[in-house]
Write a protein that holds these residues in place. Structure first.
Motif, PDB file in Angstrom:
ATOM      1  N   ARG A  18      33.049  52.024  42.336  1.00 24.51           N
ATOM      2  CA  ARG A  18      34.053  51.012  42.693  1.00 24.51           C
ATOM      3  C   ARG A  18      34.845  51.435  43.937  1.00 24.51           C
ATOM      4  O   ARG A  18      35.150  50.612  44.806  1.00 24.51           O
ATOM      5  N   ARG A  37      25.022  46.206  46.020  1.00 28.66           N
ATOM      6  CA  ARG A  37      25.863  45.203  45.357  1.00 28.66           C
ATOM      7  C   ARG A  37      25.862  43.867  46.081  1.00 28.66           C
ATOM      8  O   ARG A  37      25.638  42.828  45.477  1.00 28.66           O
ATOM      9  N   ARG A  93      38.483  44.738  36.435  1.00 25.49           N
ATOM     10  CA  ARG A  93      38.784  46.037  35.854  1.00 25.49           C
ATOM     11  C   ARG A  93      40.280  46.302  35.727  1.00 25.49           C
ATOM     12  O   ARG A  93      40.675  47.387  35.331  1.00 25.49           O
ATOM     13  N   THR A 149      39.453  45.221  44.870  1.00 26.52           N
ATOM     14  CA  THR A 149      38.089  45.319  44.328  1.00 26.52           C
ATOM     15  C   THR A 149      38.130  45.469  42.815  1.00 26.52           C
ATOM     16  O   THR A 149      37.354  44.829  42.098  1.00 26.52           O
ATOM     17  N   LEU A 186      32.603  50.943  46.912  1.00 22.92           N
ATOM     18  CA  LEU A 186      32.475  49.510  47.173  1.00 22.92           C
ATOM     19  C   LEU A 186      33.728  48.990  47.868  1.00 22.92           C
ATOM     20  O   LEU A 186      33.661  48.243  48.849  1.00 22.92           O
ATOM     21  N   HIS A 187      34.889  49.413  47.362  1.00 31.75           N
ATOM     22  CA  HIS A 187      36.157  48.955  47.933  1.00 31.75           C
ATOM     23  C   HIS A 187      36.304  49.395  49.387  1.00 31.75           C
ATOM     24  O   HIS A 187      36.668  48.601  50.254  1.00 31.75           O
ATOM     25  N   ARG A 202      44.013  47.430  45.253  1.00 32.31           N
ATOM     26  CA  ARG A 202      43.496  47.086  43.927  1.00 32.31           C
ATOM     27  C   ARG A 202      42.575  45.872  43.925  1.00 32.31           C
ATOM     28  O   ARG A 202      42.153  45.409  42.871  1.00 32.31           O
ATOM     29  N   ARG A 255      33.696  47.485  51.600  1.00 34.27           N
ATOM     30  CA  ARG A 255      34.067  46.085  51.818  1.00 34.27           C
ATOM     31  C   ARG A 255      35.301  45.981  52.705  1.00 34.27           C
ATOM     32  O   ARG A 255      35.383  45.086  53.551  1.00 34.27           O
ATOM     33  N   GLU A 287      36.403  42.925  40.245  1.00 32.76           N
ATOM     34  CA  GLU A 287      35.440  43.444  39.276  1.00 32.76           C
ATOM     35  C   GLU A 287      35.916  43.227  37.838  1.00 32.76           C
ATOM     36  O   GLU A 287      35.247  43.643  36.902  1.00 32.76           O
TER      37      GLU A 287
END
Lengths: 78, 205
Positions: free
Chosen positions: B181, B159, A17, A11, B184-185, A9, B188, A15
């Motif tokens: 997302r 990003r 979120r 990211t 991106l996760h 969780r 990364r 963010e």
């Protein structure tokens, strides 16, 4: 929430979120777990490192070529 | 650049002002090359794509409606051209958010049956600026980025290298917010692991 879910969780958290119970559980876990705090810090470090990677510099040839194309366009337009 | 500044800039470009073009080129060209590189992989092809982008953008200048920033608009042109070029060169650009799912589960070994760390994150004691300045670290990260699945590489490039926000990335890459997302996760997370391995290798006597 355990470490596995907390790392999944991260990211979402970075963010902004996360909400409600998930957000509360995430922050509760991070408050207790130094390893997850370290993991999150490392992701943040990675992101900042990527931001600091210098962009390739513009070569004189690239500059000349683009400017020539821009000039040609002006000549051709009415 | 604020809205009025950007409008003035566009007017000067439309009027054929060379010094304005030179300035805009210096500001955005490196970004276009790095974006293109996320799709075509070969630096000289990426440079070609970026050059073509300027020609296409200047031709389309009159159709630019300022609904997005100039930066986002020209980035999107570069991305579309880079995608087309990658396909033409026989690269199969994969856009599934599920790509690389298999290798993701490798991370599972970091946790025990309770979901608690088994292989804990190692200690890093350098600043991001320090990392970025160390050539071997920077090269390890960029090599890691190059080896990410296509969609992850595109999202992380936009990003984190270029600093676009999530909405701009979703628009430019036609992704939903949640897919963006997830990509991106995953991207990364892999790069964090790459960096960790690079630093461990580095600490050997």
């Amino acid at each position: 929430m355990m470490c596995r879910e907390a790392t999944e969780r991260m990211t979402e958290a970075m963010e902004g979120r996360l909400s409600g119970l998930t957000k509360a559980s995430f922050h509760l876990h991070l408050g207790m777990c130094a390893w997850c705090r370290r993991h999150k810090k490392q992701l943040e470090t990675l992101v900042e490192t990527l931001h600091s990677v210098p962009a390739p510099s513009v070569t004189p040839e690239a500059r000349t070529q683009a400017l020539a194309a821009f000039r040609a366009r002006q000549k051709n337009s009415p | 650049v604020d809205d009025s500044g950007e409008a003035a800039l566009l007017a000067r470009l439309r009027a054929g002002d060379e010094s304005t073009f030179a300035r805009v080129f210096e500001e955005h060209h490196p970004m276009l090359v790095r974006l293109a590189l996320a799709f075509v992989k070969n630096p000289s092809v990426a440079e070609d794509v970026a050059q073509d982008t300027w020609v296409a953008a200047m031709d389309a200048l009159d159709t630019f409606e300022a609904r997005s920033s100039f930066k986002t608009w020209i980035a999107r042109i570069a991305i579309n051209r880079a995608k087309t070029r990658a396909v033409r060169d026989g690269r199969n650009v994969s856009w599934s958010a599920d790509e690389g799912e298999g290798t993701e589960s490798r991370d599972e070994t970091r946790f025990n049956g309770w979901g608690i760390w088994r292989t804990r994150p190692t200690h890093w004691d350098e600043t991001p600026e320090g990392f970025a300045l160390r050539r071997e670290v920077r090269e390890a990260i960029l090599a890691g980025l190059a080896s990410l699945p296509d969609a992850q590489r595109a999202v992380v490039t936009m990003r984190d290298l270029e600093g676009f926000d999530s909405e701009e990335v979703c628009n430019a890459l036609d992704l939903s917010e949640s897919n963006q997302r997830v990509l991106l996760h995953r991207g990364r997370s892999r790069l964090r692991a790459v960096l960790e391995r690079a630093l461990m290798g580095d600490s050997r006597p």
